[in-house]
Design a protein around this motif. Structure first.
Motif, PDB file in Angstrom:
ATOM      1  N   ALA A 331       0.812  -1.212   0.000  1.00 27.28           N
ATOM      2  CA  ALA A 331       0.000   0.000   0.000  1.00 27.28           C
ATOM      3  C   ALA A 331       0.847   1.265   0.000  1.00 27.28           C
ATOM      4  CB  ALA A 331      -0.934  -0.006   1.216  1.00 27.28           C
ATOM      5  N   VAL A 334       1.352   3.298  -3.259  1.00 34.64           N
ATOM      6  CA  VAL A 334       0.286   4.082  -3.891  1.00 34.64           C
ATOM      7  C   VAL A 334       0.759   5.506  -4.178  1.00 34.64           C
ATOM      8  CG1 VAL A 334      -1.981   5.141  -3.491  1.00 34.64           C
ATOM      9  CG2 VAL A 334      -1.624   2.711  -2.991  1.00 34.64           C
ATOM     10  N   ASP A 360      -5.393   0.015  -4.006  1.00 35.62           N
ATOM     11  CA  ASP A 360      -6.217   0.860  -3.126  1.00 35.62           C
ATOM     12  C   ASP A 360      -7.523   1.213  -3.837  1.00 35.62           C
ATOM     13  OD1 ASP A 360      -7.365   2.917  -1.580  1.00 35.62           O
ATOM     14  OD2 ASP A 360      -5.393   3.605  -0.894  1.00 35.62           O
ATOM     15  N   THR A 361      -8.582   0.494  -3.513  1.00 32.56           N
ATOM     16  CA  THR A 361      -9.871   0.698  -4.180  1.00 32.56           C
ATOM     17  C   THR A 361     -10.437   2.085  -3.904  1.00 32.56           C
ATOM     18  OG1 THR A 361     -10.356  -1.657  -4.036  1.00 32.56           O
ATOM     19  CG2 THR A 361     -12.212  -0.193  -4.410  1.00 32.56           C
TER      20      THR A 361
END
Length: 393
Positions: A331, A334, A360-361
């Protein structure tokens, strides 16, 4: 180096003293200037090799490599490439790694570069030595020669097998009982009549380790490769977007793939290369994906100066890096994606979108709502419209 082990002592056809001395002089000089194996073959290609090329092209397995079809006639017959050729001197250099290259697959925040590309472009190293060897031959024999590395339409692996250097395994690469899989090949065509070495036999037996190891199932059958599914082809030769169905299988492989080579049992005989040009540069052995994603064109050219990676250009390379980031399950990466959502290259933007959807939706939906209406490239819009959500695991 393994002086005189490969391509030597394979009982060539009887020949006179002068021809025997010529072969011996070539072999001695080749080993002295840094080649690890040398053999002699006729300037001809077997019918089986010609048929294999025809089948490969007719199936469309060459993908974007249109030059393979365009040069098929010359590739299939050395004398079509150069009518004066009578013999081919085939040479190999070992680039065996000190460590298992597959270990890097367990470091998802770092990029895995194929062993052969972790230092200087091998074409330059081989060509210099081939030319040096060829000059010596011309000076001694007054013959004509042509020097080739794999940028010319030469079927070097079948010629290498005909010269006794090794055999084409089920993964279609040349492998040797003395040096394993890690071989660079070059050749010198000459108008001299040199007695050929005895062709090497196939020693793969019932082993399918290389076929089973392929992450993308690129082998339709033993000794057959569909390049369109091969990670080396996808990350190096393929110029467009990589098929969505194949992206996860790339893992963190950002330039080439060593899986089928690395698992071969014959590597138990492989030698660690001592050639300075082939020893890995630290910055190319396990580079941080975050650092690579930040490269602009100038930075890319600087980092990969003298490397074969430079040839594919910054945009295609970042395409590969961004797929690796999307597969990283990290993560914290991102933040490296957001600037690339505005990259001038659609190839880069599209893969930044794909990677963001994987990692990361929530961030993906926020960026999508802000950007999709202004996006003009259909491929990038398609990535915004159909996110590939979920961890690569």
């Amino acid at each position: 180096m393994v002086p005189g082990r490969t391509g030597q002592g394979r009982h060539p056809a009887p020949l006179g003293d002068a021809a025997r001395d010529t072969r011996a002089a070539i072999r001695e000089q080749a080993l002295a200037i840094g080649f690890d194996a040398v053999g002699f073959a006729p300037a001809a290609t077997s019918q089986a090799a010609k048929q294999g090329l025809t089948d490969f092209l007719s199936q469309g397995w060459h993908g974007d490599m249109g030059w393979m079809a365009e040069t098929a006639e010359r590739r299939a017959d050395p004398r079509s490439l150069w009518p004066h050729a009578r013999s081919v001197i085939v040479l190999a250099m070992n680039y065996g790694p000190a460590e298992d290259p597959l270990d890097l697959l367990r470091q998802p925040k770092r990029g895995n570069v194929s062993v052969y590309a972790r230092n200087r472009d091998y074409h330059d190293t081989l060509k210099k030595r081939l030319k040096r060897l060829a000059r010596g031959l011309v000076e001694r024999e007054g013959c004509q020669v042509k020097v080739f590395v794999d940028t010319a339409p030469v079927m070097e692996k079948p010629l290498a097998q005909a010269a006794g250097l090794g055999w084409q395994g089920k993964h279609t690469n040349l492998l040797s009982r003395e040096l394993g899989n890690w071989l660079f090949l070059g050749s010198i065509f000459t108008d001299l009549e040199l007695a050929p070495d005895t062709p090497e036999l196939d020693h793969c037996g019932s082993c399918n380790a290389c076929l089973d190891a392929c992450p993308t199932a690129a082998f339709p059958a033993p000794y057959r490769l569909d390049a369109r599914r091969c990670i080396s082809y996808l990350t190096i030769e393929h110029k467009g977007h990589i098929d969505r169905a194949l992206r996860v299988a790339l893992g963190n492989r950002i330039y080439g793939c060593d899986d089928c080579l690395a698992v071969c049992p014959w590597n138990k005989f492989a030698q660690r290369s001592a050639e300075p040009d082939f020893l890995p540069r630290a910055e190319l052995t396990a580079p941080r994906l975050a650092d690579l994603a930040a490269l602009d064109d100038t930075g890319f050219r600087h980092v990969f100066s003298g490397s074969p990676i430079k040839r594919i250009g910054r945009d295609r390379f970042l395409r590969n890096v961004l797929i690796a980031i999307g597969n990283s399950n990290a993560a914290e990466l991102v933040a490296t994606l957001r600037p690339l959502l505005d990259d001038p290259s659609p190839l880069v933007r599209a893969m930044a979108v794909w990677a963001l959807g994987r990692l990361d939706t929530i961030a993906f939906m926020e960026e999508r709502n802000a950007r999709i209406d202004a996006e003009s490239d259909p491929a990038v819009s398609a990535e915004w419209s159909s996110p590939d959500r979920g961890s690569a695991g």
